[in-house]
Design an enzyme around this catalytic site. Structure first.
Site, PDB file in Angstrom:
ATOM      1  N   HIS A  80       5.978 -14.786 -12.242  1.00 19.72           N
ATOM      2  CA  HIS A  80       5.311 -13.497 -12.928  1.00 19.72           C
ATOM      3  C   HIS A  80       5.905 -12.256 -12.489  1.00 19.72           C
ATOM      4  O   HIS A  80       5.535 -11.195 -12.935  1.00 19.72           O
ATOM      5  CB  HIS A  80       3.786 -13.480 -12.380  1.00 19.72           C
ATOM      6  CG  HIS A  80       2.726 -14.500 -13.048  1.00 19.72           C
ATOM      7  ND1 HIS A  80       2.133 -14.520 -14.277  1.00 19.72           N
ATOM      8  CD2 HIS A  80       2.469 -15.627 -12.193  1.00 19.72           C
ATOM      9  CE1 HIS A  80       1.733 -16.015 -14.423  1.00 19.72           C
ATOM     10  NE2 HIS A  80       1.769 -16.176 -13.296  1.00 19.72           N
ATOM     11  N   CYS A 110      -7.085 -11.698  -5.162  1.00 21.38           N
ATOM     12  CA  CYS A 110      -7.853 -11.353  -6.477  1.00 21.38           C
ATOM     13  C   CYS A 110      -7.832 -12.657  -7.114  1.00 21.38           C
ATOM     14  O   CYS A 110      -8.837 -12.886  -8.107  1.00 21.38           O
ATOM     15  CB  CYS A 110      -7.431 -10.351  -7.251  1.00 21.38           C
ATOM     16  SG  CYS A 110      -7.263  -8.724  -6.380  1.00 21.38           S
ATOM     17  N   CYS A 121     -10.914  -5.535  -5.146  1.00 21.19           N
ATOM     18  CA  CYS A 121     -11.091  -4.044  -5.196  1.00 21.19           C
ATOM     19  C   CYS A 121     -12.604  -3.820  -5.345  1.00 21.19           C
ATOM     20  O   CYS A 121     -13.134  -2.873  -5.130  1.00 21.19           O
ATOM     21  CB  CYS A 121     -10.089  -3.283  -6.193  1.00 21.19           C
ATOM     22  SG  CYS A 121     -10.087  -4.064  -7.876  1.00 21.19           S
ATOM     23  N   HIS A 125     -14.692  -0.695  -4.688  1.00 18.01           N
ATOM     24  CA  HIS A 125     -14.642   0.077  -5.568  1.00 18.01           C
ATOM     25  C   HIS A 125     -15.717  -0.155  -6.548  1.00 18.01           C
ATOM     26  O   HIS A 125     -15.940  -1.312  -6.875  1.00 18.01           O
ATOM     27  CB  HIS A 125     -13.248   0.328  -6.175  1.00 18.01           C
ATOM     28  CG  HIS A 125     -12.372   0.871  -5.220  1.00 18.01           C
ATOM     29  ND1 HIS A 125     -12.454   2.382  -4.825  1.00 18.01           N
ATOM     30  CD2 HIS A 125     -11.299   0.397  -4.724  1.00 18.01           C
ATOM     31  CE1 HIS A 125     -11.290   2.535  -4.074  1.00 18.01           C
ATOM     32  NE2 HIS A 125     -10.774   1.420  -4.018  1.00 18.01           N
ATOM     33  N   GLN A 375     -14.978  -0.997   4.495  1.00 12.12           N
ATOM     34  CA  GLN A 375     -14.455  -2.265   3.533  1.00 12.12           C
ATOM     35  C   GLN A 375     -15.443  -3.307   3.687  1.00 12.12           C
ATOM     36  O   GLN A 375     -16.030  -3.397   4.911  1.00 12.12           O
ATOM     37  CB  GLN A 375     -13.115  -2.416   3.745  1.00 12.12           C
ATOM     38  CG  GLN A 375     -12.924  -2.806   5.401  1.00 12.12           C
ATOM     39  CD  GLN A 375     -12.406  -4.279   5.740  1.00 12.12           C
ATOM     40  OE1 GLN A 375     -12.323  -5.071   4.933  1.00 12.12           O
ATOM     41  NE2 GLN A 375     -12.704  -4.399   7.001  1.00 12.12           N
ATOM     42  N   ARG A 439     -20.879  16.436  11.087  1.00 10.31           N
ATOM     43  CA  ARG A 439     -21.554  15.436  10.032  1.00 10.31           C
ATOM     44  C   ARG A 439     -22.880  15.273  10.211  1.00 10.31           C
ATOM     45  O   ARG A 439     -23.557  15.121   9.200  1.00 10.31           O
ATOM     46  CB  ARG A 439     -20.599  14.236  10.360  1.00 10.31           C
ATOM     47  CG  ARG A 439     -19.362  14.310   9.654  1.00 10.31           C
ATOM     48  CD  ARG A 439     -18.686  13.130   9.872  1.00 10.31           C
ATOM     49  NE  ARG A 439     -17.158  13.191   9.354  1.00 10.31           N
ATOM     50  CZ  ARG A 439     -16.442  12.582   9.538  1.00 10.31           C
ATOM     51  NH1 ARG A 439     -16.606  11.276   9.896  1.00 10.31           N
ATOM     52  NH2 ARG A 439     -15.209  12.640   8.928  1.00 10.31           N
ATOM     53  N   GLU A 571     -13.135   0.888  16.591  1.00  7.75           N
ATOM     54  CA  GLU A 571     -14.194   1.111  16.206  1.00  7.75           C
ATOM     55  C   GLU A 571     -15.368   0.116  16.694  1.00  7.75           C
ATOM     56  O   GLU A 571     -16.537   0.046  16.949  1.00  7.75           O
ATOM     57  CB  GLU A 571     -14.529   1.133  14.749  1.00  7.75           C
ATOM     58  CG  GLU A 571     -15.840   1.803  14.175  1.00  7.75           C
ATOM     59  CD  GLU A 571     -15.891   1.945  12.859  1.00  7.75           C
ATOM     60  OE1 GLU A 571     -14.839   2.209  12.052  1.00  7.75           O
ATOM     61  OE2 GLU A 571     -17.049   2.011  12.386  1.00  7.75           O
ATOM     62  N   GLY A 584     -11.572  12.784  12.144  1.00 11.40           N
ATOM     63  CA  GLY A 584     -10.395  12.740  12.830  1.00 11.40           C
ATOM     64  C   GLY A 584     -10.237  11.971  13.997  1.00 11.40           C
ATOM     65  O   GLY A 584      -8.906  11.593  14.500  1.00 11.40           O
TER      66      GLY A 584
END
Ligand code: FAD
Ligand code: MEZ
Length: 608
Positions: A80, A110, A121, A125, A375, A439, A571, A584
Site C-alpha cells: 500500500h 487502526c 485516534c 479524538h 491517552q 490551574r 507521572e 510545563g
C-alpha cells in the site's frame, strides 16, 4: 455504521486468537482463509484480502507474529505504500490520519485483520466528521481498563533475561533508556502496552519548564532555579517534597542542555500560569512540544536499535527473597504471559487520567461527566503494581483538572496562548479571573461560569505568533469575527459586553496594570483584526499523586525503605507537584527524573 457489541468483539477476539494460533502451529491454509470470505468476517481485512485472491502468507510472512506486529506492518507498506504515501492517496479524508500521524503509527494500530478495526485516534479524538473509514475501520472506543489482580497467579510461557526493563514509552521511559545506555547499560528491553509509543508525552502542548537557560538569556528573561523552586512549592500549596522539587529546579537547565546536545532544541520560551518568569520551553517555531519530542525519541530508539516491544503490558512485578525486584511478568498481544528477569526495573507508566473507575474511587467529588485529556493507556498500572509489591503512594487524591480543554475535542489549549495575550471571558462577555493564575483556581472559576465553559479571546497577532492555537482551527472549532461584536455573535458570547470588556482590558494593558484581576505583566492589547474565540472547559489532566521516590528515583516502601531494583520516573511518581502542578513542570520532571532513573539503574546493574 457497523457497531459491534462487546460480546461480538470478545467472540471475534477468540476466533482471531484461534486463527493466529492455528497459523502459528501449521502453515497457513486456504480453509482458514475461506472462513473470512463470508458473513461479518468478510469485512475484516483478512476477508477483504482473501476475496482479492491473496492468501494468509501475503500478510503473515512468518508463522509467529511478534507482539509489535512489525513484520505485518512491513507487508502493509510493501503493497500500500508508506504512511506518507497513504496520506496522499487518502487526501479526501478529514481529518486524514495518514497525514497527521506520519512516523507515529503502525498500520495495525487502526486496521485489524481478524477483528473489527478501530480507528486508534478515536480513543482520544472525537471527530464529528469521522463516521466510518474504509475497510471497516469503525468509530469505537476501546475499553482499556483491566483488572490486574487476575495475573497474580498466572504462570509464564517462557523466561527471558535482561539487565534493565523499562516499562512505558513516554518521555520518562525513553529518557531513562537513553541515559542508561549512556551510562553503559547494554541489555535493555522497553515495553509499551499500547499499539503506539509515546504515552501522554506525545500530546504535550506548551512545553518544558526550566530556569536559567541560555534560551531565556537570549530572550532577555531573568530567571533562576530558586525562583522555579519557590513557584513550584507555592503552586503545589507547599505540600510537595522539597528534596524532589530542588532536584527538578536545579537540574532543569542541565536537562534542556542534555536534550539540546542530543538534537532536541527547545529554544522558544513561553509563559505559563503560576510561574514568575517565562520558562516554558518548546521548539523554535513555537509548535507543540509532544510530537517534536516523540519524533526525537522514536528516531533515537531506531538509531540505537532499542528493543521496544509494543502491545506488551506489565502485569506483575516479581520480588526476590530479600524483597528486591528481580523482574516482571508481562503480557504480549500474541506471545501471552512471559517473564522478564532484570537487575533493575524502571516504572515510567504515566498517570491515571484515563481510568474513570479509579478516579471515581479516589475523588467521588469529580463528576463522572468530566472528560479527560489523557491517552487511553493512562490507567495507573504502575501505581497499582508498585503498591502490590509494597511501594508507598503519596498525595493519592491529588488529581489536576486542566481548565482549557477545547470544547468538542480532547485537545488542550496551551497556557502559552494566554501567556501570549489571550483573554478569558464567559458567555456574558465578562472577564472573571486573571488569565495567568494557577490551574486549580482557574478550573474552579471556569466551572462556575454559565454552561461550565469560558472563551479565550485573541487577535490576529496572537494567532500568527502562537502555533499552539493551530489545533482549534484545524478541527474547525475556533470562531472568528472582523470586529469583536461580530466575533461575539459568531461565538455565542454577548457581543456588546465582549467589546466593552476588551476595550477596558486594552486600557489596562496600556497602563501595564490590571486592577480588576491582577493579571501579571499585562501589556499586549487585543486590537488587531481578525478576532478569535476558542471555547474551553475543565478536564481531567494530570495525577499529582503516585509512587513515593527519593531524589535518586528509587521507589520507597511503606516503611520508608528503598525497594532495591525498582526505580520510577515521570507521572507515575508523586511528590513533585503537591496539590497542584504548574504547567510545563511535568515534561521537565520526565526528562530530569528519567535521566536520574537511567543513571541510577545503570549503577545498580554495574554492581550486580
Ligand atoms: P506517559 O508519557 O503517559 O507514558 C507512559 C506510558 O506507559 C504510556 O505510553 C502508557 O501506555 C504506558 N503504560 C502504562 N501502563 C503500562 C503497562 N502496564 N505496561 C506497559 N506500558 C504501560 N506537561 C508539561 O510539562 N507541559 C505540557 O505542555 C503538557 N501538555 C500536556 C498536554 C496534554 C494533552 C496532556 C494529556 C498532558 C500534558 N502534559 C504536559 C503532561 C505530560 O504530558 C505528562 O504528564 C507526561 O508526558 C508524562 O510522561 P510519562 O513518561 O511519565 O508518561
Ligand atoms: O499540562 C501542561 O503542563 C500544559 C498543558 C501546559 C500548557 O501548554 O498549557
Amino acid at each position: 455504521m457497523f457497531k459491534p457489541s462487546v460480546g461480538y468483539v470478545l467472540m471475534a477476539g477468540v476466533l482471531s486468537f484461534a486463527f493466529i494460533n492455528a497459523a502459528s502451529a501449521e502453515p497457513f491454509n486456504a480453509d482458514l482463509s475461506r472462513q473470512y470470505m463470508s458473513g461479518d468476517k468478510a469485512a475484516y481485512l483478512a476477508g477483504v484480502h482473501t476475496k482479492k485472491g491473496l492468501d494468509c502468507a501475503a500478510c503473515h510472512t512468518t508463522n509467529v507474529i511478534s507482539d509489535s506486529e512489525t513484520e505485518i506492518n512491513k507487508q502493509c507498506a510493501i503493497c500500500h505504500g508508506s504512511l506518507e504515501q497513504m496520506g496522499t492517496k487518502t487526501s479526501s479524508q478529514t481529518p486524514n490520519p495518514h497525514k497527521s500521524h506520519i512516523g507515529q503509527m503502525q498500520c495495525t494500530a487502526c486496521h485489524s485483520g481478524h477483528v473489527p478495526s478501530v480507528a486508534y485516534c478515536t480513543n482520544c479524538h472525537d471527530f464529528p466528521t469521522l463516521n466510518k473509514m474504509k475497510q471497516g475501520v469503525s468509530r469505537l472506543k476501546a475499553k482499556f481498563t483491566d483488572d490486574l489482580s487476575k495475573y497474580e497467579e498466572l504462570k509464564p510461557v517462557k523466561i527471558e533475561k535482561t539487565d534493565l526493563l523499562i516499562v512505558g514509552s513516554g518521555a520518562a521511559g525513553f529518557t531513562a533508556s537513553m541515559a542508561a545506555r549512556e551510562a553503559g547499560v547494554k541489555n535493555l528491553i522497553m515495553i509499551e502496552k499500547m499499539a503506539v509509543p509515546g504515552g501522554n508525552s506525545q500530546l504535550v502542548a506548551g512545553g518544558m519548564n526550566a530556569a536559567g537557560t541560555k534560551f531565556q538569556k537570549q530572550a532577555g528573561i531573568e530567571d533562576n532555579p530558586q525562583l522555579m523552586f519557590d513557584d513550584t512549592m507555592k503552586g503545589g500549596k507547599n505540600v510537595s517534597n522539597p528534596d524532589l522539587v530542588r532536584v527538578l529546579a536545579d537540574k532543569s537547565n542541565e536537562s534542556i542542555e542534555w536534550l539540546d546536545k542530543h538534537g532536541a532544541t527547545l529554544s522558544h520560551v513561553g509563559q505559563g500560569g503560576g510561574s514568575s518568569a517565562a520558562r516554558m520551553h518548546g521548539p523554535a517555531d513555537g509548535a507543540f512540544v509532544g510530537p517534536y519530542l516523540s519524533k526525537f525519541f522514536r528516531d533515537e530508539a531506531a538509531k540505537s536499535n532499542l528493543d521496544l516491544r509494543l502491545n506488551t503490558k506489565l502485569v506483575k512485578l516479581i520480588k526476590g527473597t530479600n524483597g528486591e525486584i528481580t523482574g516482571a511478568l508481562v503480557k504480549g498481544k500474541h506471545t501471552g504471559i512471559y517473564q522478564i528477569d532484570a537487575k533493575a526495573v524502571i516504572l515510567a507508566t504515566g498517570g491515571i487520567g484515563a481510568n474513570p473507575e479509579l478516579i471515581q474511587k479516589l475523588r467521588p467529588d469529580i463528576s463522572p461527566e468530566v472528560k479527560t485529556s489523557n491517552q487511553p493507556g493512562s490507567q495507573g498500572d504502575g501505581i497499582i503494581l508498585g503498591e502490590n509489591v509494597g511501594a508507598a503512594v503519596v498525595d493519592a487524591k491529588e488529581i489536576q483538572l486542566n481548565p482549557t480543554l477545547l470544547v468538542g475535542s480532547p485537545v488542550i489549549v496551551s497556557e502559552t496562548v494566554r501567556g501570549a495575550g489571550a483573554v478569558f471571558v464567559n458567555k456574558e462577555g465578562k472577564r472573571f479571573i486573571s488569565e495567568l493564575t494557577t490551574r486549580d483556581k482557574t478550573s474552579a472559576a471556569v466551572s462556575k461560569q454559565t454552561g461550565g465553559v469560558a472563551y479565550e479571546i485573541f487577535d490576529q497577532k496572537v494567532r500568527d505568533k502562537v502555533k499552539q492555537t493551530g489545533a482549534a482551527f484545524e478541527l474547525g472549532l475556533a470562531k472568528e469575527g472582523r470586529t469583536l461584536e461580530e466575533l461575539g455573535k459568531n461565538a455565542g458570547i454577548d457581543p456588546k459586553n465582549l467589546a466593552a470588556t476588551i476595550a477596558q482590558y486594552n486600557k489596562y494593558a496600556e497602563a501595564g496594570n490590571d486592577p480588576e484581576f491582577g493579571r501579571p505583566k499585562i501589556s499586549a492589547k487585543v486590537d488587531t483584526p481578525n478576532f478569535y474565540a476558542i471555547e474551553v472547559t475543565p478536564a481531567i489532566h494530570y495525577y499529582m499523586g503516585g509512587l513515593k521516590i527519593n531524589p535518586q528515583a528509587k521507589v520507597i516502601d511503606k516503611n520508608g525503605k528503598v525497594i532495591e531494583g525498582l526505580f520510577a520516573a515521570g507521572e507515575v511518581t508523586g511528590g513533585v507537584h503537591g496539590k497542584n502542578r504548574l504547567g510545563g513542570n511535568s515534561i521537565s520532571e520526565t526528562i530530569t527524573f528519567g535521566r536520574i532513573s537511567g543513571e541510577e539503574a545503570a549503577k545498580r546493574i554495574a554492581n550486580n
